[in-house]
Motif scaffolding. Structure first.
Motif, PDB file in Angstrom:
ATOM      1  N   GLU A 162       0.828  -1.199   0.000  1.00 37.80           N
ATOM      2  CA  GLU A 162       0.000   0.000   0.000  1.00 37.80           C
ATOM      3  C   GLU A 162       0.870   1.260   0.000  1.00 37.80           C
ATOM      4  OE1 GLU A 162      -2.983  -0.677   2.888  1.00 37.80           O
ATOM      5  OE2 GLU A 162      -4.190   1.051   2.264  1.00 37.80           O
ATOM      6  N   VAL A 163       1.878   1.279   0.888  1.00 37.21           N
ATOM      7  CA  VAL A 163       2.752   2.461   0.999  1.00 37.21           C
ATOM      8  C   VAL A 163       3.501   2.712  -0.316  1.00 37.21           C
ATOM      9  CG1 VAL A 163       4.812   3.377   2.156  1.00 37.21           C
ATOM     10  CG2 VAL A 163       3.040   2.216   3.494  1.00 37.21           C
ATOM     11  N   THR A 164       3.894   1.632  -1.005  1.00 35.30           N
ATOM     12  CA  THR A 164       4.701   1.799  -2.223  1.00 35.30           C
ATOM     13  C   THR A 164       3.825   1.801  -3.476  1.00 35.30           C
ATOM     14  OG1 THR A 164       5.070  -0.584  -2.478  1.00 35.30           O
ATOM     15  CG2 THR A 164       6.664   0.619  -1.140  1.00 35.30           C
ATOM     16  N   ASP A 165       2.521   1.895  -3.270  1.00 34.98           N
ATOM     17  CA  ASP A 165       1.591   1.959  -4.395  1.00 34.98           C
ATOM     18  C   ASP A 165       1.748   0.742  -5.309  1.00 34.98           C
ATOM     19  OD1 ASP A 165      -0.490   3.251  -5.469  1.00 34.98           O
ATOM     20  OD2 ASP A 165       0.641   4.887  -6.415  1.00 34.98           O
ATOM     21  N   GLY A 166       2.004  -0.408  -4.699  1.00 32.61           N
ATOM     22  CA  GLY A 166       2.070  -1.653  -5.460  1.00 32.61           C
ATOM     23  C   GLY A 166       3.421  -1.964  -6.091  1.00 32.61           C
ATOM     24  N   ALA A 167       4.420  -1.090  -5.904  1.00 30.57           N
ATOM     25  CA  ALA A 167       5.761  -1.416  -6.425  1.00 30.57           C
ATOM     26  C   ALA A 167       6.264  -2.675  -5.734  1.00 30.57           C
ATOM     27  CB  ALA A 167       6.729  -0.255  -6.198  1.00 30.57           C
ATOM     28  N   PHE A 168       6.015  -2.760  -4.413  1.00 28.44           N
ATOM     29  CA  PHE A 168       6.237  -4.016  -3.683  1.00 28.44           C
ATOM     30  C   PHE A 168       4.916  -4.767  -3.746  1.00 28.44           C
ATOM     31  CE2 PHE A 168       6.097  -6.777  -0.004  1.00 28.44           C
ATOM     32  CZ  PHE A 168       7.303  -7.438  -0.155  1.00 28.44           C
ATOM     33  N   ASP A 169       4.922  -5.908  -4.407  1.00 29.76           N
ATOM     34  CA  ASP A 169       3.666  -6.640  -4.581  1.00 29.76           C
ATOM     35  C   ASP A 169       3.797  -8.087  -4.103  1.00 29.76           C
ATOM     36  OD1 ASP A 169       1.316  -7.799  -5.267  1.00 29.76           O
ATOM     37  OD2 ASP A 169       1.286  -7.048  -7.324  1.00 29.76           O
ATOM     38  N   ALA A 211      12.619  -6.706   8.157  1.00 27.55           N
ATOM     39  CA  ALA A 211      11.470  -6.947   7.269  1.00 27.55           C
ATOM     40  C   ALA A 211      11.114  -5.667   6.522  1.00 27.55           C
ATOM     41  CB  ALA A 211      10.272  -7.442   8.078  1.00 27.55           C
ATOM     42  N   ASP A 212      11.082  -4.555   7.236  1.00 24.07           N
ATOM     43  CA  ASP A 212      10.799  -3.268   6.583  1.00 24.07           C
ATOM     44  C   ASP A 212      11.876  -2.977   5.540  1.00 24.07           C
ATOM     45  OD1 ASP A 212       8.625  -2.946   8.244  1.00 24.07           O
ATOM     46  OD2 ASP A 212       9.614  -1.544   9.611  1.00 24.07           O
ATOM     47  N   ALA A 213      13.132  -3.126   5.938  1.00 29.33           N
ATOM     48  CA  ALA A 213      14.241  -2.844   5.025  1.00 29.33           C
ATOM     49  C   ALA A 213      14.130  -3.706   3.773  1.00 29.33           C
ATOM     50  CB  ALA A 213      15.581  -3.084   5.724  1.00 29.33           C
ATOM     51  N   ASP A 214      13.761  -4.974   3.965  1.00 26.31           N
ATOM     52  CA  ASP A 214      13.652  -5.927   2.858  1.00 26.31           C
ATOM     53  C   ASP A 214      12.593  -5.458   1.852  1.00 26.31           C
ATOM     54  OD1 ASP A 214      13.910  -8.194   1.338  1.00 26.31           O
ATOM     55  OD2 ASP A 214      13.519  -9.606   2.964  1.00 26.31           O
ATOM     56  N   ALA A 215      11.420  -5.130   2.367  1.00 25.11           N
ATOM     57  CA  ALA A 215      10.320  -4.701   1.486  1.00 25.11           C
ATOM     58  C   ALA A 215      10.666  -3.378   0.796  1.00 25.11           C
ATOM     59  CB  ALA A 215       9.030  -4.558   2.294  1.00 25.11           C
ATOM     60  N   ILE A 216      11.236  -2.456   1.535  1.00 23.97           N
ATOM     61  CA  ILE A 216      11.550  -1.134   0.970  1.00 23.97           C
ATOM     62  C   ILE A 216      12.618  -1.271  -0.119  1.00 23.97           C
ATOM     63  CG2 ILE A 216      12.468   1.177   1.483  1.00 23.97           C
ATOM     64  CD1 ILE A 216      11.324   0.754   4.386  1.00 23.97           C
ATOM     65  N   THR A 268      13.288  -3.859  -2.067  1.00 25.03           N
ATOM     66  CA  THR A 268      12.690  -4.440  -3.278  1.00 25.03           C
ATOM     67  C   THR A 268      11.847  -3.387  -4.000  1.00 25.03           C
ATOM     68  OG1 THR A 268      12.644  -6.583  -2.180  1.00 25.03           O
ATOM     69  CG2 THR A 268      11.289  -6.371  -4.150  1.00 25.03           C
ATOM     70  N   ALA A 269      11.053  -2.644  -3.233  1.00 25.08           N
ATOM     71  CA  ALA A 269      10.207  -1.601  -3.821  1.00 25.08           C
ATOM     72  C   ALA A 269      11.055  -0.551  -4.540  1.00 25.08           C
ATOM     73  CB  ALA A 269       9.345  -0.950  -2.745  1.00 25.08           C
ATOM     74  N   CYS A 270      12.163  -0.164  -3.911  1.00 21.36           N
ATOM     75  CA  CYS A 270      13.018   0.870  -4.520  1.00 21.36           C
ATOM     76  C   CYS A 270      13.609   0.397  -5.843  1.00 21.36           C
ATOM     77  CB  CYS A 270      14.132   1.272  -3.565  1.00 21.36           C
ATOM     78  SG  CYS A 270      13.567   2.344  -2.240  1.00 21.36           S
ATOM     79  N   GLU A 305      14.740   8.081  -8.597  1.00 22.02           N
ATOM     80  CA  GLU A 305      14.033   9.292  -8.178  1.00 22.02           C
ATOM     81  C   GLU A 305      12.889   8.976  -7.210  1.00 22.02           C
ATOM     82  OE1 GLU A 305      11.977  12.786 -10.652  1.00 22.02           O
ATOM     83  OE2 GLU A 305      13.771  11.913 -11.566  1.00 22.02           O
ATOM     84  N   GLN A 306      12.006   8.078  -7.643  1.00 26.02           N
ATOM     85  CA  GLN A 306      10.854   7.748  -6.785  1.00 26.02           C
ATOM     86  C   GLN A 306      11.269   6.949  -5.553  1.00 26.02           C
ATOM     87  OE1 GLN A 306       7.096   6.353  -8.500  1.00 26.02           O
ATOM     88  NE2 GLN A 306       7.988   6.736 -10.509  1.00 26.02           N
ATOM     89  N   GLY A 307      12.277   6.090  -5.722  1.00 26.64           N
ATOM     90  CA  GLY A 307      12.764   5.305  -4.590  1.00 26.64           C
ATOM     91  C   GLY A 307      13.366   6.211  -3.526  1.00 26.64           C
ATOM     92  N   MET A 308      14.156   7.175  -3.988  1.00 20.97           N
ATOM     93  CA  MET A 308      14.764   8.133  -3.056  1.00 20.97           C
ATOM     94  C   MET A 308      13.667   8.929  -2.341  1.00 20.97           C
ATOM     95  SD  MET A 308      17.745   9.053  -1.951  1.00 20.97           S
ATOM     96  CE  MET A 308      19.161   9.018  -3.043  1.00 20.97           C
ATOM     97  N   ALA A 309      12.642   9.347  -3.093  1.00 18.15           N
ATOM     98  CA  ALA A 309      11.537  10.103  -2.496  1.00 18.15           C
ATOM     99  C   ALA A 309      10.834   9.255  -1.433  1.00 18.15           C
ATOM    100  CB  ALA A 309      10.551  10.544  -3.575  1.00 18.15           C
ATOM    101  N   LEU A 310      10.666   7.960  -1.712  1.00 15.67           N
ATOM    102  CA  LEU A 310      10.036   7.072  -0.726  1.00 15.67           C
ATOM    103  C   LEU A 310      10.873   7.023   0.550  1.00 15.67           C
ATOM    104  CD1 LEU A 310       8.000   4.783   0.122  1.00 15.67           C
ATOM    105  CD2 LEU A 310       9.623   3.181  -0.899  1.00 15.67           C
ATOM    106  N   VAL A 311      12.180   6.763   0.373  1.00 22.70           N
ATOM    107  CA  VAL A 311      13.069   6.637   1.540  1.00 22.70           C
ATOM    108  C   VAL A 311      13.054   7.934   2.363  1.00 22.70           C
ATOM    109  CG1 VAL A 311      15.497   6.413   2.234  1.00 22.70           C
ATOM    110  CG2 VAL A 311      14.533   4.858   0.527  1.00 22.70           C
TER     111      VAL A 311
END
Ligand code: AMP
Ligand code: MG
Length: 319
Positions: A96-103, A270-275, A277-279, A285-291
Protein backbone atom coordinates in the motif's frame (compact mmCIF):
# COMPACT_ATOMS: atom_id res chain seq x y z
CA UNK A 1 46.06 -4.84 45.99
CA UNK A 2 43.03 -7.06 46.56
CA UNK A 3 40.84 -4.43 44.92
CA UNK A 4 43.02 -4.44 41.83
CA UNK A 5 42.74 -8.23 41.69
CA UNK A 6 38.97 -8.03 42.00
CA UNK A 7 38.84 -5.45 39.24
CA UNK A 8 41.04 -7.59 36.98
CA UNK A 9 38.85 -10.60 37.70
CA UNK A 10 35.69 -8.67 36.75
CA UNK A 11 37.35 -7.41 33.58
CA UNK A 12 38.46 -10.92 32.67
CA UNK A 13 34.93 -12.24 33.19
CA UNK A 14 33.46 -9.44 31.08
CA UNK A 15 35.93 -10.29 28.36
CA UNK A 16 35.04 -13.97 28.48
CA UNK A 17 31.40 -13.11 27.93
CA UNK A 18 31.85 -10.24 25.54
CA UNK A 19 35.11 -9.24 23.98
CA UNK A 20 36.48 -12.64 23.09
CA UNK A 21 36.10 -14.39 19.80
CA UNK A 22 32.52 -14.49 18.60
CA UNK A 23 30.60 -17.73 18.24
CA UNK A 24 29.72 -18.42 14.61
CA UNK A 25 27.22 -20.82 13.05
CA UNK A 26 25.94 -21.47 9.54
CA UNK A 27 22.85 -23.04 8.06
CA UNK A 28 20.80 -23.00 4.88
CA UNK A 29 17.19 -21.81 4.66
CA UNK A 30 14.94 -19.88 2.28
CA UNK A 31 17.34 -20.91 -0.48
CA UNK A 32 20.21 -18.94 1.05
CA UNK A 33 23.09 -19.32 3.44
CA UNK A 34 22.22 -18.20 6.96
CA UNK A 35 25.05 -17.21 9.24
CA UNK A 36 25.33 -16.00 12.78
CA UNK A 37 28.16 -14.15 14.49
CA UNK A 38 27.43 -13.71 18.18
CA UNK A 39 29.38 -12.17 21.03
CA UNK A 40 28.77 -13.34 24.57
CA UNK A 41 26.83 -16.38 23.38
CA UNK A 42 27.30 -20.13 23.53
CA UNK A 43 27.29 -22.49 20.57
CA UNK A 44 23.98 -23.85 21.82
CA UNK A 45 22.48 -20.33 21.65
CA UNK A 46 23.57 -20.07 18.04
CA UNK A 47 22.22 -23.50 17.09
CA UNK A 48 18.87 -22.81 18.79
CA UNK A 49 18.39 -19.56 16.90
CA UNK A 50 19.51 -21.14 13.64
CA UNK A 51 16.84 -23.80 14.11
CA UNK A 52 14.19 -21.05 14.08
CA UNK A 53 14.89 -20.51 10.38
CA UNK A 54 13.60 -23.95 9.54
CA UNK A 55 10.44 -23.39 11.56
CA UNK A 56 9.68 -20.16 9.70
CA UNK A 57 10.62 -21.63 6.34
CA UNK A 58 8.09 -24.39 7.00
CA UNK A 59 5.42 -21.66 7.16
CA UNK A 60 6.51 -19.32 4.37
CA UNK A 61 8.01 -21.68 1.79
CA UNK A 62 6.46 -21.85 -1.67
CA UNK A 63 8.01 -25.23 -2.37
CA UNK A 64 7.12 -27.19 0.78
CA UNK A 65 3.66 -28.65 0.13
CA UNK A 66 2.36 -28.26 3.69
CA UNK A 67 3.55 -24.70 4.29
CA UNK A 68 0.95 -22.05 5.09
CA UNK A 69 1.72 -20.43 1.74
CA UNK A 70 1.22 -23.64 -0.24
CA UNK A 71 -2.05 -24.32 1.59
CA UNK A 72 -3.25 -20.80 0.78
CA UNK A 73 -2.25 -21.27 -2.85
CA UNK A 74 -4.24 -24.51 -2.93
CA UNK A 75 -7.30 -22.64 -1.65
CA UNK A 76 -7.43 -24.78 1.48
CA UNK A 77 -9.55 -23.57 4.40
CA UNK A 78 -7.30 -23.58 7.47
CA UNK A 79 -6.07 -21.32 10.24
CA UNK A 80 -2.74 -19.75 9.23
CA UNK A 81 -0.17 -19.29 11.96
CA UNK A 82 0.08 -15.94 13.76
CA UNK A 83 3.43 -15.39 12.03
CA UNK A 84 1.97 -15.89 8.56
CA UNK A 85 -0.86 -13.47 9.40
CA UNK A 86 1.61 -10.91 10.70
CA UNK A 87 3.98 -11.25 7.74
CA UNK A 88 1.19 -11.00 5.16
CA UNK A 89 -0.23 -7.95 6.96
CA UNK A 90 3.20 -6.30 6.90
CA UNK A 91 3.68 -7.20 3.22
CA UNK A 92 0.29 -5.74 2.39
CA UNK A 93 1.19 -2.60 4.35
CA UNK A 94 4.32 -2.06 2.25
CA UNK A 95 2.38 -2.77 -0.94
CA UNK A 96 0.00 0.00 0.00
CA UNK A 97 2.75 2.46 1.00
CA UNK A 98 4.70 1.80 -2.22
CA UNK A 99 1.59 1.96 -4.39
CA UNK A 100 2.07 -1.65 -5.46
CA UNK A 101 5.76 -1.42 -6.43
CA UNK A 102 6.24 -4.02 -3.68
CA UNK A 103 3.67 -6.64 -4.58
CA UNK A 104 3.43 -9.74 -2.37
CA UNK A 105 0.61 -11.16 -4.55
CA UNK A 106 2.75 -11.49 -7.65
CA UNK A 107 3.13 -15.24 -7.11
CA UNK A 108 1.21 -16.26 -10.25
CA UNK A 109 3.75 -14.33 -12.32
CA UNK A 110 6.91 -15.13 -10.35
CA UNK A 111 6.23 -18.89 -10.56
CA UNK A 112 6.38 -18.68 -14.37
CA UNK A 113 9.96 -17.46 -14.11
CA UNK A 114 12.69 -19.71 -12.77
CA UNK A 115 15.54 -17.66 -11.42
CA UNK A 116 16.91 -20.24 -9.02
CA UNK A 117 17.93 -23.27 -11.10
CA UNK A 118 20.10 -21.28 -13.50
CA UNK A 119 18.23 -23.00 -16.39
CA UNK A 120 15.35 -20.51 -16.57
CA UNK A 121 13.86 -19.31 -19.85
CA UNK A 122 11.56 -16.39 -20.67
CA UNK A 123 7.92 -17.51 -20.27
CA UNK A 124 5.48 -16.99 -23.17
CA UNK A 125 4.02 -13.49 -23.22
CA UNK A 126 0.44 -14.79 -23.16
CA UNK A 127 1.13 -16.69 -19.93
CA UNK A 128 2.68 -13.63 -18.33
CA UNK A 129 -0.35 -11.53 -19.23
CA UNK A 130 -2.77 -14.16 -17.94
CA UNK A 131 -0.85 -14.45 -14.65
CA UNK A 132 -0.62 -10.68 -14.32
CA UNK A 133 -4.42 -10.44 -14.53
CA UNK A 134 -4.59 -12.63 -11.39
CA UNK A 135 -1.92 -10.69 -9.51
CA UNK A 136 -1.86 -7.57 -7.41
CA UNK A 137 -1.82 -6.91 -3.68
CA UNK A 138 -5.47 -5.77 -3.67
CA UNK A 139 -6.26 -9.48 -4.16
CA UNK A 140 -5.26 -10.12 -0.53
CA UNK A 141 -8.05 -9.81 2.02
CA UNK A 142 -7.04 -10.05 5.67
CA UNK A 143 -8.82 -10.44 8.97
CA UNK A 144 -7.34 -11.14 12.41
CA UNK A 145 -7.53 -14.86 11.76
CA UNK A 146 -7.76 -15.44 8.02
CA UNK A 147 -6.08 -14.64 4.73
CA UNK A 148 -8.30 -14.77 1.67
CA UNK A 149 -6.91 -14.57 -1.85
CA UNK A 150 -8.95 -13.71 -4.92
CA UNK A 151 -9.26 -16.69 -7.32
CA UNK A 152 -5.95 -17.42 -9.05
CA UNK A 153 -3.98 -14.99 -6.89
CA UNK A 154 -0.84 -16.38 -5.24
CA UNK A 155 1.46 -14.99 -2.60
CA UNK A 156 5.21 -14.68 -3.08
CA UNK A 157 6.80 -13.35 0.09
CA UNK A 158 10.35 -13.75 -1.23
CA UNK A 159 10.87 -10.00 -1.07
CA UNK A 160 10.20 -9.71 2.68
CA UNK A 161 10.28 -13.14 4.38
CA UNK A 162 14.04 -13.25 4.95
CA UNK A 163 13.90 -9.89 6.67
CA UNK A 164 10.99 -11.01 8.82
CA UNK A 165 12.87 -14.14 9.88
CA UNK A 166 16.01 -12.10 10.64
CA UNK A 167 13.91 -9.87 12.92
CA UNK A 168 12.49 -12.86 14.80
CA UNK A 169 15.98 -14.36 15.18
CA UNK A 170 17.19 -11.03 16.53
CA UNK A 171 14.33 -10.97 19.05
CA UNK A 172 15.08 -14.52 20.16
CA UNK A 173 18.74 -13.63 20.69
CA UNK A 174 17.89 -10.58 22.78
CA UNK A 175 15.51 -12.69 24.86
CA UNK A 176 18.50 -14.96 25.57
CA UNK A 177 20.38 -11.88 26.76
CA UNK A 178 22.65 -11.69 23.71
CA UNK A 179 23.25 -8.05 22.94
CA UNK A 180 25.94 -8.09 20.30
CA UNK A 181 26.08 -9.91 17.00
CA UNK A 182 25.06 -10.30 13.40
CA UNK A 183 22.30 -12.32 11.77
CA UNK A 184 22.86 -12.72 8.03
CA UNK A 185 20.27 -14.35 5.78
CA UNK A 186 21.85 -14.34 2.36
CA UNK A 187 22.81 -10.69 2.60
CA UNK A 188 19.86 -9.51 4.67
CA UNK A 189 21.89 -8.45 7.71
CA UNK A 190 20.57 -7.58 11.15
CA UNK A 191 23.06 -5.93 13.51
CA UNK A 192 22.31 -6.56 17.15
CA UNK A 193 23.80 -3.85 19.31
CA UNK A 194 27.39 -2.95 18.50
CA UNK A 195 30.74 -4.71 18.63
CA UNK A 196 32.07 -5.36 22.14
CA UNK A 197 34.73 -2.68 21.61
CA UNK A 198 31.95 -0.13 21.08
CA UNK A 199 32.42 0.26 17.35
CA UNK A 200 29.72 -0.38 14.75
CA UNK A 201 29.63 -3.54 12.67
CA UNK A 202 31.34 -3.12 9.30
CA UNK A 203 28.81 -4.24 6.70
CA UNK A 204 30.04 -4.48 3.12
CA UNK A 205 27.77 -3.59 0.21
CA UNK A 206 28.58 -5.87 -2.68
CA UNK A 207 29.88 -4.37 -5.90
CA UNK A 208 27.04 -5.16 -8.37
CA UNK A 209 29.56 -5.07 -11.23
CA UNK A 210 32.33 -7.18 -9.71
CA UNK A 211 32.35 -10.95 -9.95
CA UNK A 212 34.26 -11.71 -6.79
CA UNK A 213 31.63 -10.54 -4.31
CA UNK A 214 33.96 -7.76 -3.21
CA UNK A 215 32.34 -4.84 -1.37
CA UNK A 216 32.05 -1.55 -3.21
CA UNK A 217 31.66 0.29 0.08
CA UNK A 218 31.42 -0.41 3.78
CA UNK A 219 28.85 0.92 6.24
CA UNK A 220 29.34 1.02 10.00
CA UNK A 221 26.09 0.08 11.62
CA UNK A 222 24.76 -0.37 15.15
CA UNK A 223 21.42 -1.85 16.10
CA UNK A 224 19.84 -1.82 12.66
CA UNK A 225 19.18 -3.95 9.62
CA UNK A 226 21.07 -3.55 6.34
CA UNK A 227 19.28 -5.20 3.42
CA UNK A 228 20.26 -5.13 -0.24
CA UNK A 229 18.13 -5.91 -3.28
CA UNK A 230 20.12 -6.27 -6.46
CA UNK A 231 19.60 -7.32 -10.04
CA UNK A 232 22.79 -9.42 -9.86
CA UNK A 233 21.55 -11.68 -7.06
CA UNK A 234 19.44 -14.11 -9.13
CA UNK A 235 19.17 -14.10 -12.89
CA UNK A 236 19.55 -16.07 -16.09
CA UNK A 237 20.67 -15.06 -19.55
CA UNK A 238 18.87 -15.77 -22.80
CA UNK A 239 20.00 -14.55 -26.21
CA UNK A 240 22.52 -12.27 -24.59
CA UNK A 241 19.88 -10.56 -22.40
CA UNK A 242 20.01 -10.79 -18.64
CA UNK A 243 16.69 -11.49 -16.88
CA UNK A 244 16.77 -10.86 -13.14
CA UNK A 245 14.40 -11.75 -10.32
CA UNK A 246 12.81 -8.44 -9.37
CA UNK A 247 9.70 -8.04 -11.47
CA UNK A 248 7.82 -4.95 -12.49
CA UNK A 249 4.29 -5.62 -11.15
CA UNK A 250 2.88 -3.63 -14.06
CA UNK A 251 4.48 -5.69 -16.84
CA UNK A 252 5.38 -9.05 -15.25
CA UNK A 253 8.93 -8.73 -16.67
CA UNK A 254 12.19 -7.97 -14.81
CA UNK A 255 12.16 -4.32 -13.86
CA UNK A 256 14.46 -1.98 -15.73
CA UNK A 257 14.62 1.06 -13.53
CA UNK A 258 18.26 1.93 -14.09
CA UNK A 259 19.24 0.60 -10.65
CA UNK A 260 21.71 -2.23 -10.05
CA UNK A 261 21.14 -2.39 -6.29
CA UNK A 262 19.47 -0.65 -3.39
CA UNK A 263 20.60 -1.06 0.21
CA UNK A 264 18.20 0.00 2.95
CA UNK A 265 19.13 0.62 6.57
CA UNK A 266 16.42 0.77 9.20
CA UNK A 267 15.50 -0.80 12.54
CA UNK A 268 13.50 -3.73 11.16
CA UNK A 269 14.96 -6.13 8.61
CA UNK A 270 11.47 -6.95 7.27
CA UNK A 271 10.80 -3.27 6.58
CA UNK A 272 14.24 -2.84 5.02
CA UNK A 273 13.65 -5.93 2.86
CA UNK A 274 10.32 -4.70 1.49
CA UNK A 275 11.55 -1.13 0.97
CA UNK A 276 14.70 -2.28 -0.86
CA UNK A 277 12.69 -4.44 -3.28
CA UNK A 278 10.21 -1.60 -3.82
CA UNK A 279 13.02 0.87 -4.52
CA UNK A 280 14.46 -1.41 -7.20
CA UNK A 281 11.07 -1.21 -8.91
CA UNK A 282 10.55 2.51 -8.33
CA UNK A 283 13.97 3.61 -9.61
CA UNK A 284 16.29 6.25 -8.22
CA UNK A 285 14.03 9.29 -8.18
CA UNK A 286 10.85 7.75 -6.79
CA UNK A 287 12.76 5.30 -4.59
CA UNK A 288 14.76 8.13 -3.06
CA UNK A 289 11.54 10.10 -2.50
CA UNK A 290 10.04 7.07 -0.73
CA UNK A 291 13.07 6.64 1.54
CA UNK A 292 13.17 10.34 2.38
CA UNK A 293 9.47 10.27 3.27
CA UNK A 294 10.01 7.51 5.85
CA UNK A 295 11.37 8.26 9.30
CA UNK A 296 14.43 6.31 10.43
CA UNK A 297 15.08 4.85 6.98
CA UNK A 298 18.32 5.38 5.05
CA UNK A 299 19.43 4.03 1.69
CA UNK A 300 22.25 3.67 -0.81
CA UNK A 301 21.32 3.43 -4.48
CA UNK A 302 23.77 2.08 -7.08
CA UNK A 303 22.79 2.77 -10.66
CA UNK A 304 23.45 0.69 -13.77
CA UNK A 305 25.80 3.49 -14.81
CA UNK A 306 27.80 2.71 -11.63
CA UNK A 307 26.99 5.91 -9.73
CA UNK A 308 26.28 5.81 -6.00
CA UNK A 309 23.55 7.95 -4.42
CA UNK A 310 22.92 8.24 -0.69
CA UNK A 311 19.72 9.41 0.99
CA UNK A 312 20.10 12.39 3.34
CA UNK A 313 22.49 11.82 6.29
CA UNK A 314 23.34 8.26 5.23
CA UNK A 315 27.01 9.01 4.63
CA UNK A 316 27.38 11.05 7.80
CA UNK A 317 25.78 8.33 9.90
CA UNK A 318 27.22 5.15 8.47
CA UNK A 319 30.40 5.80 6.47
P1 AMP B 1 14.53 -9.19 -2.79
O1 AMP B 1 15.75 -9.99 -3.02
O2 AMP B 1 14.20 -8.95 -1.36
O3 AMP B 1 14.48 -7.93 -3.60
O4 AMP B 1 13.30 -10.06 -3.28
C1 AMP B 1 13.18 -10.55 -4.56
C2 AMP B 1 12.16 -11.65 -4.54
O5 AMP B 1 10.86 -11.08 -4.25
C3 AMP B 1 12.00 -12.33 -5.87
O6 AMP B 1 12.85 -13.45 -5.97
C4 AMP B 1 10.54 -12.72 -5.86
O7 AMP B 1 10.34 -13.88 -5.10
C5 AMP B 1 9.89 -11.56 -5.14
N1 AMP B 1 9.54 -10.41 -6.00
C6 AMP B 1 9.91 -10.14 -7.28
N2 AMP B 1 9.42 -8.95 -7.69
C7 AMP B 1 8.72 -8.45 -6.64
C8 AMP B 1 7.98 -7.25 -6.44
N3 AMP B 1 7.85 -6.32 -7.38
N4 AMP B 1 7.38 -7.08 -5.23
C9 AMP B 1 7.51 -8.01 -4.25
N5 AMP B 1 8.19 -9.15 -4.38
C10 AMP B 1 8.80 -9.38 -5.56
MG1 MG C 1 13.37 -7.44 -0.35
Amino acid sequence: MRRIFALLLVLAMLCLSGCGKPVTAQGFAMDTVVSLTLYGASEADAENVLALCEAYEALFSRTQADSDLSRLAAGEAFAPSAHTLRLVALARHWAEVTDGAFDPALGAVTELWDFTSGAGTVPPETEIHAALAQSGWENIALSDTAITLAPGAKLDLGGIAKGYIADRMGEALREEGIESGLVNLGGDVLCIGEKPDGSGFAIGIQDPFGDTGEPILILHVRDAAVVTSGNYQRYFEQDGVRYHHILNPETGYPVQSGLASVTVITASAADADAIATACMVLGLEQGMALVESLEGVWAVFITESQDIFYSAETQARFS
